[in-house]
Design an enzyme around this catalytic site. Structure first.
Site: not given
Ligand code: PGA
Length: 248
Positions: A67, A136, A138, A143
């Protein structure tokens, strides 16, 4: 999915590096998709060391960067590009034709996604995907709420990612969008290695490994992968049901 707990970060990094080095030895044209970030940093260094010291032929392997922060130049020390350049490409003197990264400065990020999907397809998919887990849940910039089937895409970063992400930068940096290889690629990868270390990751690891499998918590997808291994240190594994964890 197997879960293995190591005494500490060094042991788990060493194990991950070994898995990859041996895989390249056995399949010199292996395709590797790797995350940047704090978790895989030592594994990346140890991988380089093993490939060189053990004289493994890595001239034909292919690397995909998982990413990138949209809008950050590769010269920014917090960029994924910078991480891979420093930790892998330069020390191994990889040919540019051996690695594929998202151009985070492209005017049209969507075409970057198409390019990445085509590159992955042209190399017959990803053999090993090595990822971390965000606070979170991810994976990469997949996400919470991201469909499990999605390929490369641009994502609006959630609040947790924007604030936790500041740890990579020397000064406050505006982080709004990310571009990432998708969960569909993860499901198609022939092997997935998820790594986590430290107390702060204990709760997200419990959710990923023992919680409900749901796009609301993307890392829970690991439970559905046919060949996944979760590598943890004792702190990250501390909330897990011991019966399901192999001690290294
Ligand atoms: P970290 O990042 O390895 O720096 O903890 C993990 C992630 O956000 O995916």
């Amino acid at each position: 999915m197997r879960t293995i707990c190591f005494p500490d970060y060094r042991h788990l990094s060493d194990f991950a590096a070994d898995e990859i080095a041996i895989a390249i030895k056995n399949k010199p044209d292996l395709t590797l998709c790797m995350a940047s970030g704090h978790t895989p940093a030592l594994a990346a260094e140890l991988l380089v060391k093993k490939l060189r010291e053990e004289k493994i032929d890595y001239s034909r392997f292919t690397f995909f960067g998982l990413d990138e922060w949209v809008g950050l130049p590769p010269s920014n020390e917090g960029s994924c590009h910078y991480f891979f350049q420093q930790k892998i490409f330069t020390p191994l003197a990889l040919k540019p034709s051996q690695y594929f990264l998202f151009n985070s400065l492209a005017n049209d990020p969507e075409s970057e996604c198409v390019k990445m999907d085509k590159a992955i397809a042209s190399k017959a998919g990803i053999d090993i995907m090595i990822v971390g887990i965000g606070m979170n849940g991810h994976i990469g910039f997949n996400e919470p709420g991201t469909p499990f089937t999605i390929l490369s895409h641009m994502a609006t970063l959630d609040e947790v990612t924007r604030s936790v992400g500041q740890k990579y930068f020397k000064q406050e940096t505006s982080l709004n969008k990310g571009i990432t290889i998708g969960l569909g690629h993860l499901m198609n990868a022939r092997k997935v290695i998820l790594m986590a270390n430290g107390n702060k990751k204990a709760e997200v690891i419990k959710n990923a490994v023992e919680g409900l499998v749901t796009p609301s918590f993307p890392a829970s997808i690991i439970q559905q992968h046919r060949n996944a291994v979760v590598l943890l240190d004792e702190e990250a594994a501390s909330l897990l049901d011991n019966d399901l964890v192999t001690k290294f």
